[in-house]
Design an enzyme around this catalytic site. Structure first.
Site, PDB file in Angstrom:
ATOM      1  N   GLY A  89       0.817  -1.208   0.000  1.00  0.00           N
ATOM      2  CA  GLY A  89       0.000   0.000   0.000  1.00  0.00           C
ATOM      3  C   GLY A  89       0.849   1.256   0.000  1.00  0.00           C
ATOM      4  O   GLY A  89       1.968   1.275  -0.528  1.00  0.00           O
ATOM      5  N   LEU A  90       0.309   2.316   0.598  1.00  0.00           N
ATOM      6  CA  LEU A  90       0.973   3.623   0.661  1.00  0.00           C
ATOM      7  C   LEU A  90       1.314   4.154  -0.726  1.00  0.00           C
ATOM      8  O   LEU A  90       2.400   4.687  -0.956  1.00  0.00           O
ATOM      9  CB  LEU A  90       2.240   3.547   1.532  1.00  0.00           C
ATOM     10  CG  LEU A  90       2.032   3.208   3.007  1.00  0.00           C
ATOM     11  CD1 LEU A  90       3.367   3.096   3.728  1.00  0.00           C
ATOM     12  CD2 LEU A  90       1.149   4.239   3.688  1.00  0.00           C
ATOM     13  N   CYS A  91       0.386   3.984  -1.659  1.00  0.00           N
ATOM     14  CA  CYS A  91       0.610   4.502  -3.016  1.00  0.00           C
ATOM     15  C   CYS A  91      -0.630   5.243  -3.510  1.00  0.00           C
ATOM     16  O   CYS A  91      -1.027   5.112  -4.673  1.00  0.00           O
ATOM     17  CB  CYS A  91       1.015   3.390  -3.974  1.00  0.00           C
ATOM     18  SG  CYS A  91       0.003   1.909  -3.922  1.00  0.00           S
ATOM     19  N   GLY A  92      -1.243   6.015  -2.614  1.00  0.00           N
ATOM     20  CA  GLY A  92      -2.374   6.847  -3.002  1.00  0.00           C
ATOM     21  C   GLY A  92      -3.561   6.023  -3.474  1.00  0.00           C
ATOM     22  O   GLY A  92      -3.890   4.979  -2.912  1.00  0.00           O
TER      23      GLY A  92
END
Length: 288
Positions: A89-92
């Site tokens: 994750g952590l990709c908008g």
């Protein structure tokens, strides 16, 4: 109202978070360059191969001897949706946009009375689709241990798709992925691979082929499926790093804004405490 110690601790915590997001942004920027070069380098080959197969397909037409990968098996009841997302994750909104497109297509097909099967590539898409479409899952491809996606990974996915089609488990196969355009722009794409669809297919000149067009297509079409899967993986890789770089840049900026606000609040609270203490000292001196 929070104490000075609480404010100081929170400022320190946000500063540590900003260091992490800044580091992740720099890592994503480094990975993006390699991923973007790989995606852009693969496009000419994929486009040329599609043009060649489109030219051959135009000559074959809908003849009975045409390969099934080109004309299909005569049915469109069972649809296999290959949803390709990231492992992390952590990709908008990178994963959400792909899942939203796949969910919309699945709901449309189900409303039309079609049978939907979902093959997920990447953990994040599977997690988001499990709640409402989990009953339609037929398989999952885990790429979490793969450091750099290669053609071999695409071939294994393509073999799985082709085996399902040849076994009669599906009639139409569609890939869902993000096509890389820029760091801040990734285009959610649905690409049908079985039966093969070629944009702008048509031969500008007539050629004689040896062996025949059907035989050439029968050999090229499975490779074409693997090439399309590989292109989708590369486009997804570049899109993921671009989205992560943009998301971490925004997070770093937001952390900076929060630090500024907390610092102002801390200074005001500190000044108020000093003023209060001075007033108490002066009041005590006057009382004496």
């Amino acid at each position: 109202m929070p104490s000075l110690k609480d404010l100081k601790n929170r400022i320190g915590s946000v500063k540590n978070t900003r260091k992490i997001t800044k580091a992740m942004q720099m890592v994503a920027a480094a990975k993006l360059r390699r991923a973007q070069e790989a995606a852009e380098a693969a496009r000419p080959y994929a486009e040329r191969m599609s043009a060649v197969m489109g030219s051959l397909a135009a000559g074959v037409g809908k003849s009975e001897s045409a390969p099934k990968l080109l004309v299909g098996n005569g049915k469109d009841q069972v649809h296999l949706l290959v949803v390709m997302t990231a492992e992390r994750g952590l990709c908008g909104g990178f994963n959400s946009t792909i899942v939203r497109l796949a969910r919309s297509r699945a709901n449309e097909l189900l409303a039309a009375g079609k049978t939907v099967k979902i093959l997920t590539v990447g953990k994040k898409g599977r997690e988001q689709l499990r709640r409402d479409l989990g009953a339609h899952f037929v398989g999952h491809v885990d790429l979490s241990e793969v450091k750099r996606v290669g053609y071999g990974n695409a071939q294994s996915i393509a073999r799985d798709i082709l085996a399902r089609f040849e076994a009669g488990e599906c009639d139409v196969v569609t890939l869902f992925f993000n096509r890389f355009q820029s760091v801040i722009s990734q285009i959610p794409t649905a690409q049908q691979v079985i039966p093969a669809v070629f944009e702008g297919a048509g031969a500008s000149a007539q050629y004689d082929y040896e062996p025949g067009e059907e035989a050439i297509l029968a050999d090229l079409l499975p490779r074409g499926v693997a090439t399309q899967v590989f292109t989708a993986l590369l486009e997804n890789g570049a899109s993921e790093q671009g989205a992560r770089m943009s998301a971490m840049d925004n997070a770093t900026r937001n952390a900076g804004d929060m630090i500024n606000k907390l610092t102002i609040q801390y200074n005001r609270s500190r000044q108020a405490a000093i003023t209060k203490e001075l007033i108490e000292i002066i009041s005590g001196a006057e009382a004496l």
